[in-house]
Design a protein around this motif. Structure first.
Motif, PDB file in Angstrom:
ATOM      1  N   PHE A  84      10.543 -14.187  31.710  1.00  0.00           N
ATOM      2  CA  PHE A  84      10.956 -15.057  30.486  1.00  0.00           C
ATOM      3  C   PHE A  84      10.476 -13.767  29.367  1.00  0.00           C
ATOM      4  N   ARG A  85       9.590 -13.097  29.424  1.00  0.00           N
ATOM      5  CA  ARG A  85       9.246 -11.973  28.680  1.00  0.00           C
ATOM      6  C   ARG A  85      10.749 -11.013  28.355  1.00  0.00           C
ATOM      7  N   LYS A  89      12.975 -10.437  25.065  1.00  0.00           N
ATOM      8  CA  LYS A  89      13.156  -8.983  24.627  1.00  0.00           C
ATOM      9  C   LYS A  89      14.643  -8.614  24.457  1.00  0.00           C
ATOM     10  N   PRO A  93      14.095 -13.295  18.630  1.00  0.00           N
ATOM     11  CA  PRO A  93      13.240 -14.234  18.389  1.00  0.00           C
ATOM     12  C   PRO A  93      13.759 -15.700  18.522  1.00  0.00           C
ATOM     13  N   SER A  94      13.251 -16.512  19.614  1.00  0.00           N
ATOM     14  CA  SER A  94      14.090 -17.726  19.766  1.00  0.00           C
ATOM     15  C   SER A  94      14.029 -18.601  18.683  1.00  0.00           C
TER      16      SER A  94
ATOM     17  N   LEU B  47       4.492  -0.806  17.871  1.00  0.00           N
ATOM     18  CA  LEU B  47       5.934  -1.034  18.539  1.00  0.00           C
ATOM     19  C   LEU B  47       5.931  -2.616  19.119  1.00  0.00           C
ATOM     20  N   GLN B  48       6.719  -3.483  18.753  1.00  0.00           N
ATOM     21  CA  GLN B  48       6.781  -4.570  19.396  1.00  0.00           C
ATOM     22  C   GLN B  48       7.920  -5.080  20.144  1.00  0.00           C
ATOM     23  N   LEU B  49       8.143  -6.083  20.503  1.00  0.00           N
ATOM     24  CA  LEU B  49       9.097  -6.495  21.698  1.00  0.00           C
ATOM     25  C   LEU B  49      10.695  -5.904  21.045  1.00  0.00           C
ATOM     26  N   LEU B 419       5.171 -14.765  21.706  1.00  0.00           N
ATOM     27  CA  LEU B 419       6.319 -14.080  22.343  1.00  0.00           C
ATOM     28  C   LEU B 419       7.823 -13.736  21.672  1.00  0.00           C
ATOM     29  N   ASP B 420       7.803 -14.545  20.556  1.00  0.00           N
ATOM     30  CA  ASP B 420       9.084 -14.344  19.843  1.00  0.00           C
ATOM     31  C   ASP B 420       9.133 -12.917  19.288  1.00  0.00           C
ATOM     32  N   TYR B 421       8.156 -12.340  19.033  1.00  0.00           N
ATOM     33  CA  TYR B 421       7.959 -10.996  18.359  1.00  0.00           C
ATOM     34  C   TYR B 421       6.826 -10.149  18.913  1.00  0.00           C
ATOM     35  N   ALA B 423       4.578  -8.080  21.565  1.00  0.00           N
ATOM     36  CA  ALA B 423       4.430  -7.227  22.617  1.00  0.00           C
ATOM     37  C   ALA B 423       3.137  -7.566  23.680  1.00  0.00           C
ATOM     38  N   LEU B 424       2.440  -7.993  23.009  1.00  0.00           N
ATOM     39  CA  LEU B 424       1.069  -8.609  23.853  1.00  0.00           C
ATOM     40  C   LEU B 424       1.369 -10.187  24.419  1.00  0.00           C
ATOM     41  N   THR B 426       1.865 -13.594  25.866  1.00  0.00           N
ATOM     42  CA  THR B 426       2.087 -14.131  27.240  1.00  0.00           C
ATOM     43  C   THR B 426       3.035 -15.407  27.101  1.00  0.00           C
ATOM     44  N   ARG B 428       5.177 -18.256  23.968  1.00  0.00           N
ATOM     45  CA  ARG B 428       5.722 -18.302  22.549  1.00  0.00           C
ATOM     46  C   ARG B 428       4.647 -19.132  21.718  1.00  0.00           C
ATOM     47  N   GLU B 477       1.001 -17.357  30.522  1.00  0.00           N
ATOM     48  CA  GLU B 477       1.869 -17.756  31.675  1.00  0.00           C
ATOM     49  C   GLU B 477       1.260 -18.215  32.865  1.00  0.00           C
TER      50      GLU B 477
END
Lengths: 111, 556
Positions: A84-85, A89, A93-94, B47-49, B419-421, B423-424, B426, B428, B477
């Protein structure tokens, strides 16, 4: 040097564009911003070549954070990351469907 | 508010020029990413997702209108029209392009702002009580202290490569609104019990993340003049003895925990005794120069109550509800501090559009002595509004979708970008906050429930402060899916406490129902006037376990 540990097949190669930061996908010819156009590799040798290309493209300062992502294929044969990550990506953004790739492309795996 | 002198100005401009050169060298290939990464992080660029992310420092959360307008301009011209207020009173832009960042930093420098030390293993932006200078229970405005620490710690050569990042929070009030006990260093302005002299209580070794800990008192009373020498001694002990072999054990809290607070104190005191205090401590003239910038604004002599305000409140229930939830008593008669909630029902906590920034800038200028604040709860504050002006301010906020009357209530949720933005991350965070907010949208019900801070983190690093949420939610996760762990009984304030894990993880869909059951249990068992946190303290988190267990059982 031991061979790099590769994710399960099939795989795609994604990265962030150095200049802009946007997520990009490796094709046969170079990089694309369109997740539907990502090159899907089904065999180990191809995955190793892609992994080598990831390192080379970072060394050439085209992209950053390039890595292989294991995918499933949707009904149209387009790659959908298994985790899902990476699905977020390649989508955006959901909570903001107006931003990221989902605003521009019919992202595979996205309802 | 503090204004740059020629040294500050030159320093920030020089950093912009250096970064411009570093970016150019990165783009022409002279710098590889491994060489460039620490340089960009020193300037707040991650640097993000989906993109780069620029974190801009708002020292102790204080902003003036011109700065807000410049942030709005940056959001519009270089980003996607919005920014995100963080739990360190900073603002983040989620979509800048690397090639534009030097120009953005230049625009920030034009309004005396920067992104220095918003990342990396250095002393980060010093945070402060967002009602500093306003609260009646305050001994002194802590912001001159925060500014002094900012100046001392900026590019401090000895402390630029610490074992790990280092966070300092300050408060001058009895009620702890700055979460000083969950910081690497917390400083409380206190009065000496015998002499009445004003000085500092120094706490050390608090923190959240994967090993949450409540800070311990390392010095009960420090005379004001000794501050920088004492901090230097403390930082030196940490810098020398903090672990560098394992980043998960590198924060000062681990050192304090491993050697014990008595031993840590002894080492700091020994170092403090060795240091040449007068050569380190700020001289009184410099302290006075800084303090002068934080002198109280020119308040009018007003009656404590305002007839026009009371009439508007009586005539308009929505305004009355807003006043009840979002105003805070001001120490000066006739004024109030006002919280502008960035938690609209169903919205992403802390997000603010460029247009909204401009509205707040205008209101700050016109009604609050050109001052606004960012809070660690991810809201904004207009600190000094005449009660007689509250109705006009509220109407302007309503027009800008900024008048949600929920400060401190169950929908005033802290949430990291998740997790919407990030990178670290796990899992949302934002959609969980949105779902809970939507579930508890009814304002009457929110008021009936009363104060109930929910805090959500999308990974163990705990940027969303979940450990100290009355209800905390941690996204992890589990078997390839997002899973949410609920904790209960956390408190960031003077009764600081870490929440207890209530039971097994839940799926995202199950979280709102679980919160609903926990709240129902509270409403059933609370005593008259008892807040959620007090009820959890009295009954213990275990009393709420079955509320969660039913959820898990139902889901199985």
């Amino acid at each position: 040097m031991a061979a790099p540990k590769l994710p399960p097949l099939p795989v795609i190669l994604l990265a962030n564009d150095l200049l802009e930061g946007e997520v990009v996908f490796r094709t046969r010819a170079g990089w694309t911003r369109d997740p539907r156009a990502a090159l899907v590799v089904h065999d180990t040798e191809g995955a190793e070549r892609l992994d080598t290309e990831a390192k080379a493209a970072m060394a050439r300062n085209e992209v950053v954070d390039a890595y292989l992502v294991d995918v499933a294929l949707d009904a149209d044969g387009l790659p959908v990351p298994r985790h899902f990550r990476e699905r977020f990506k390649i989508s955006g953004p959901s909570n903001r469907p107006d931003l990221g790739k989902q605003a521009e492309y019919a992202v595979p795996g996205k309802r | 508010m503090y204004r740059y002198d020629e040294f500050d100005e030159a320093f920030v401009r020089e950093r912009v020029a250096q970064f411009r050169d570093q970016v150019a060298r990165r783009l022409d290939g002279s710098l590889a990413e491994d060489e460039f990464r620490p340089l960009r992080l020193k300037n707040g660029l991650y640097l993000q997702l989906h993109a780069y992310m620029l974190r801009v420092a708002i020292p102790y959360g204080t902003l003036r209108a011109a700065q807000l307008r410049q942030l709005a301009r940056i959001a519009e011209e270089y980003d996607r029209g919005y920014g995100h207020i963080t739990t360190r009173q900073n603002i983040q832009f989620n979509w800048p392009k690397l090639k534009d960042v030097p120009d953005i930093l230049g625009l920030l420098a034009d309004v005396e702002m920067h992104a220095i030390q918003t990342s990396g293993n250095c002393i980060r932006n010093v945070t402060a009580d967002h009602f500093a200078g306003v609260a009646a229970d305050e001994i002194e405005d802590p912001r001159p202290l925060a500014e002094l620490i900012r100046q001392w710690s900026s590019a401090h050569p000895e402390f630029s490569y610490l074992p790990r990042k280092f966070k300092i929070a300050v408060t001058g009030a009895a009620e702890d609104r700055a979460a000083v006990r969950v910081h690497d260093i917390g400083i409380r302005i206190v009065r000496h019990p015998a002499s009445g002299e004003v000085g500092y209580e120094i706490l050390v070794g608090g923190g959240l993340g994967r090993t949450p800990m409540i800070a311990k008192v390392v010095r009960e009373f420090l005379p004001k003049g000794d501050l920088l020498a004492y901090l230097e001694a403390l930082m030196r002990v940490y810098n020398l003895e903090g672990r560098r072999d394992n980043k998960y054990k590198a924060r000062v809290k681990i050192l304090v925990h491993e050697i014990g607070i008595e031993e840590f104190r002894a080492r700091v005191e020994a170092e403090f005794a060795r240091l040449d205090g007068p050569s380190i401590n700020a001289d009184p003239a410099e302290q006075a120069r800084i303090a002068a910038y934080f002198a109280a604004p020119a308040y009018e002599n007003l009656l404590p109550e305002s007839g026009t305000f009371e009439a508007a409140r009586a005539a308009n229930p929505d305004f009355a509800a807003f006043v009840e939830a979002n105003t805070f008593p001001h120490r000066v008669p006739g004024y109030a501090a006002l919280t502008i909630s960035l938690k609209p029902i169903g919205g992403a906590p802390g997000d603010i559009t460029a247009d909204q920034m401009r509205v707040v800038a205008d209101l700050a200028e016109r009604y609050s002595f050109d001052e606004a604040r960012a809070t660690h709860i991810q809201n904004l504050v207009l600190p000094h509004v005449r009660k007689a002006d509250l109705f006009a301010v509220w109407k302007a906020l309503v027009a800008a979708d900024l008048a949600t009357a929920n400060a401190g209530l169950i929908t005033d949720i802290i949430a990291c970008p998740g997790l919407d933005y990030c990178a670290l991350a796990t899992a949302r965070s934002i959609p969980i906050a949105q779902a809970i907010s939507t579930r508890f949208a009814d304002p009457v019900r929110q008021r009936e429930i009363g104060p109930l801070p929910i805090k959500i983190s999308g990974c163990i690093n705990a940027c969303g402060h979940h450990h100290v949420g009355a209800i905390g939610i941690l996204g992890l996760e589990k078997s390839g899916k997002e899973s949410y762990q609920i904790t209960l009984g956390g408190d960031p304030g003077e009764k600081a406490a870490l929440g207890d894990i209530l039971g097994p993880g839940l799926s995202a869909d199950e979280v709102p129902d679980a919160i609903e059951r926990i709240v129902a249990r509270y409403l059933d068992t609370r005593e008259s006037g008892e807040s959620f946190s007090d009820a959890v303290r009295r009954l213990g988190p275990a009393a709420f376990k079955s509320a969660l267990a039913k959820e898990v059982h139902d889901a199985a």
